[in-house]
Design an enzyme around this catalytic site. Structure first.
Site, mmCIF file in Angstrom:
data_model
loop_
_atom_site.group_PDB
_atom_site.id
_atom_site.type_symbol
_atom_site.label_atom_id
_atom_site.label_comp_id
_atom_site.label_asym_id
_atom_site.label_seq_id
_atom_site.Cartn_x
_atom_site.Cartn_y
_atom_site.Cartn_z
ATOM 1 N N CYS A 1 8.445 3.708 50.955
ATOM 2 C CA CYS A 1 9.828 3.827 51.444
ATOM 3 C C CYS A 1 9.992 4.911 52.515
ATOM 4 C CB CYS A 1 10.785 4.082 50.283
ATOM 5 S SG CYS A 1 10.627 5.735 49.598
ATOM 6 N N SER B 1 -32.194 16.725 16.770
ATOM 7 C CA SER B 1 -31.746 15.878 17.861
ATOM 8 C C SER B 1 -32.746 14.720 17.981
ATOM 9 C CB SER B 1 -31.718 16.720 19.113
ATOM 10 O OG SER B 1 -31.168 15.978 20.139
ATOM 11 N N TYR C 1 0.846 -1.195 0.000
ATOM 12 C CA TYR C 1 0.000 0.000 0.000
ATOM 13 C C TYR C 1 0.887 1.253 0.000
ATOM 14 C CZ TYR C 1 -3.639 3.332 1.218
ATOM 15 O OH TYR C 1 -4.494 4.394 1.195
ATOM 16 N N LYS D 1 -26.973 3.350 19.110
ATOM 17 C CA LYS D 1 -26.763 4.793 19.212
ATOM 18 C C LYS D 1 -25.295 4.991 19.598
ATOM 19 C CE LYS D 1 -28.725 8.968 21.198
ATOM 20 N NZ LYS D 1 -27.478 9.626 21.540
ATOM 21 N N GLU E 1 -31.166 0.687 15.614
ATOM 22 C CA GLU E 1 -29.731 0.907 15.347
ATOM 23 C C GLU E 1 -28.996 1.258 16.633
ATOM 24 O OE1 GLU E 1 -29.631 4.223 12.642
ATOM 25 O OE2 GLU E 1 -31.418 3.502 11.603
ATOM 26 N N CYS F 1 7.472 10.189 44.446
ATOM 27 C CA CYS F 1 8.520 9.739 45.350
ATOM 28 C C CYS F 1 9.793 9.790 44.513
ATOM 29 C CB CYS F 1 8.239 8.309 45.800
ATOM 30 S SG CYS F 1 9.677 7.517 46.525
#
Ligand code: IVH
Length: 672
Positions: free
Chosen positions: A412, A83, A37, A117, A115, A427
């Site tokens: 530690c 919407s 490719y 969402k 479908e 640390c």
């Protein structure tokens, strides 16, 4: 080559590249290797560079992004991008159907689509005579932002529609999103570069699409599914069931989880199905969209100001639950970063038991105002570790306690340090046992040498039993001691030793990544290996030289120089090399633009010696051989080329003359 011939070749190359990109990105079924490719792509770039007047807007070369914009232009939607109204329970679906039936006053059967969402961003794409001419965001529904340059970089979006029967005009709508894997990869890169992380795939997709510099978008692996059209008159279809295969034949990716349903019972079943497979999908879905299948009904039903009457979003129950923080633990990572983690009273989210949730850092705890004993909202999204979102302050009893971030390392005991302006507390004790443990785990793990059978559990065991103290000890393990470990035997000891021995020969990139330098993961390690070619060169690199590497930022450059400035680290590397760890010298060659290609030279070259030409191929990652075989991908024919040229022609091997060889390699050098 005469212009006519160039045009034909360009058309051919574009069609081939378009076809293979579609196979790879949309159908997930690559027919040729990446190297093949890249070779076609290189040829295209090469021709387009010579004949800039022949570059077309649908050329695959246009996917790399262009000049940055000062601002996005506005884009007016021919029909508003609406919407969707939401429902949350099955009963509401009956109301939805009832409303529709009343409005239609028709006794004809209505069918439906169900479908997934997808949780991404809505975009509109306008094709004229098959060519993508404009792409935009939803904006306020009427006017969006023109993000054509950015959308052109999305590999799943065809720049030209496929087939011979393309409509004069088509406006499609769909969702741009990031898969979980690509999201994790993007965030990993950002963490390596010291850049802030995206909270979720949706935010990452939104941030990527709204880039004024389309080259940035091009570097983000965005995906796309089409779910509809603006106006059905542009299509010969009567319904969604016909539309989906029609769009697919035009090269647009449709979602394979969409289903045509004869009635809403089937839609309900599909909802349950999607809910169960939700976490097996590669991308985030937050519900199911149900639409009336027939366009004539859709048209009769029309829209409200906000949403179509013929579609509804049935949301999934939230993957957020309430849990109680019983304590906070502090984990010390390999670079010393101290990460707070909330220990929760166990809860189930989406079928998985959750006992711990990320708190990220001290600043996040402060910003969210969290306390021990708080009841909190916890969210789990896909594979990402659950995180605490916010406390339910109204449910506090008064017995909650402040979260006090430790001043000393919980492992530690050395003082912790938080540099000005940074969110992370660290640390700084390189000998801190927690850091050492994590460094060994990292070194042996997938981002390091990837030693089979040496996961965190076994590293902890070897440390606890005193068989190792630090990374180099892995290469001095004693078989008898291993055999004597509880639960181990001859076989497991041998297996581990063999696995370790196998990784002694490694690549430069792997070795750099294995060191566990701050901000340097696998991706950055690869960049460094490709740019420096040897550990010695990297070791002595200055900040300026490091910053000159594309993809290396200030923080990473500083971390790399600090790492090698440390005597302890230099000794560690020397010890590893003494113990026989070797870095294959081929690293620089394996990442060039000629990777995977095998060159054979024949005849005499006029501009350089054959050795120089071979060096050039190798420096770009290619291989050279001296005799003809099927393995050869390119034959470079100089003056007086003989039998090899004939044989190569018979084998169908690509033949380059000297001029062409120079152009291809010079272009590669420029882009490398
Ligand atoms: S149809 C007029 N189908 O959800 C119909 N939308 O909450 C509008 N979305 O803005 C959209 N998957 O971004 C539709 N299969 C799908 C969808 C889908 C995701 C998004 C879309 C829309 C939002 C509404």
């Amino acid at each position: 080559m005469p212009q006519q011939q160039v045009e034909t070749r360009l058309t051919e190359l574009r069609a081939q590249l378009q076809h293979h990109a579609h196979q790879y990105y949309v159908l997930d079924d690559a027919l040729i290797s990446d190297a093949e490719y890249d070779r076609l792509f290189c040829e295209l770039l090469d021709l387009e560079e010579q004949f800039p007047e022949l570059v077309t807007p649908d050329s695959p070369s246009q996917r790399v992004g262009g000049e940055p914009l000062a601002a996005f232009a506005e884009s007016l939607h021919s029909l508003p991008m609406l919407s969707l109204d939401n429902i949350f329970v099955a009963e509401e679906l009956e109301d939805f159907e009832e409303r529709i039936r009343r409005r239609l006053s028709s006794s004809e059967q209505i069918t439906w689509t169900a479908e997934p969402k997808i949780d991404g961003l809505a975009v509109e794409l306008i094709y004229k005579n098959g060519l993508l001419i404009e792409g935009s965001t939803r904006g306020n529904g009427l006017v969006g932002e023109n993000i054509t340059a950015n959308l052109r970089t999305v590999r799943m979006i065809p720049l030209r529609l496929h087939g011979t029967e393309v409509p004069d005009q088509l406006t499609v709508r769909g969702e741009v999103f990031l898969s979980y894997r690509d999201f994790a990869y993007l965030n990993q890169q950002r963490s390596e570069q010291g850049e802030p992380l995206f909270a979720n795939p949706r935010n990452a997709a939104a941030g990527s699409l709204r880039q004024l510099d389309s080259k940035v978008t091009a570097a983000r692996p965005l995906s796309f599914f089409v779910y509809g059209i603006a106006d059905a008159v542009d299509t010969p279809c009567q319904n969604m069931a016909e539309l989906f295969p029609w769009l697919q034949a035009l090269g647009l990716p449709i979602n394979s989880q969409s289903k045509i349903c004869r009635n809403l019972n089937e839609a309900k079943q599909h909802y349950q199905h999607l809910l169960t497979i939700r976490h097996e999908l590669e991308y985030e879905i937050d519900g199911m969209v149900i639409k009336v299948n027939e366009f004539r009904f859709q048209e009769q039903l029309g829209n409200t100001a906000r949403a179509p009457r013929w579609a509804i979003a049935w949301k999934f129950p939230a993957e957020e639950v309430v849990a109680q923080i019983s304590s906070v633990e502090y984990q010390v990572g390999r670079t010393g970063a101290v990460t707070p983690v909330a220990v929760l009273e166990p809860v189930r989210i989406g079928g998985v038991e959750v006992r711990r949730a990320a708190l990220h850092n001290q600043e996040e705890i402060r910003r969210k105002g969290l306390m021990i004993g708080d009841r909190v909202l916890v969210r789990r999204a896909g594979d990402v570790i659950p995180e605490v979102i916010r406390p339910l302050i109204e449910q506090r009893s008064g017995s909650e306690e402040k979260i006090i971030f430790p001043k000393i390392c919980p492992v530690c005991g050395q003082p912790l340090h938080r540099p000005e302006g940074e969110a992370v507390t660290r640390c700084r004790n390189l000998y801190c046992p927690a850091q050492r443990l994590q460094r060994i785990i990292w070194f042996a793990g997938q981002s390091g040498l990837d030693i089979e059978g040496l996961g965190p559990k076994n590293v902890k065991k070897l440390l606890a039993e005193g068989l190792i103290k630090d990374i180099p000890d892995l290469f001095c393990l004693d078989k008898n001691q291993l055999e004597a470990l509880e639960g181990w035997g001859k076989k497991s000891a041998e297996r581990l030793l063999q696995a370790i021995a196998k990784t002694k020969q490694t690549t430069l990139a792997r070795f750099i990544s294995a060191l566990g330098i701050r901000h340097v993961g696998e991706t950055t390690a690869e960049l460094l290996a490709a740019s420096f070619g040897s550990l010695d060169k990297l070791r002595w690199a200055t900040q300026e030289r490091l910053l000159a590497v594309d993809g290396i930022g200030e923080q990473t450059a500083a971390a790399v120089t600090a790492y090698f400035a440390d005597q302890e680290n230099r000794e560690l590397i020397a010890r590893l090399q003494d113990l026989g760890l070797t870095i294959q010298a081929t690293e620089k060659q394996s990442v060039g633009t000629l990777t995977g290609m095998v060159f054979l030279f024949t005849g005499t070259l006029s501009s350089m010696t054959r050795i120089e030409a071979e060096e050039r191929v190798k420096s770009l990652g290619g291989e050279t051989v001296s005799s003809i075989s099927k393995k050869v991908t390119h034959l470079v024919a100089g003056e007086k080329a003989g039998s090899k040229l004939k044989k190569a022609t018979e084998l169908g091997i690509q033949i380059l003359d000297e001029q062409k060889f120079l152009r291809v390699t010079e272009l590669s050098i420029k882009t490398a």
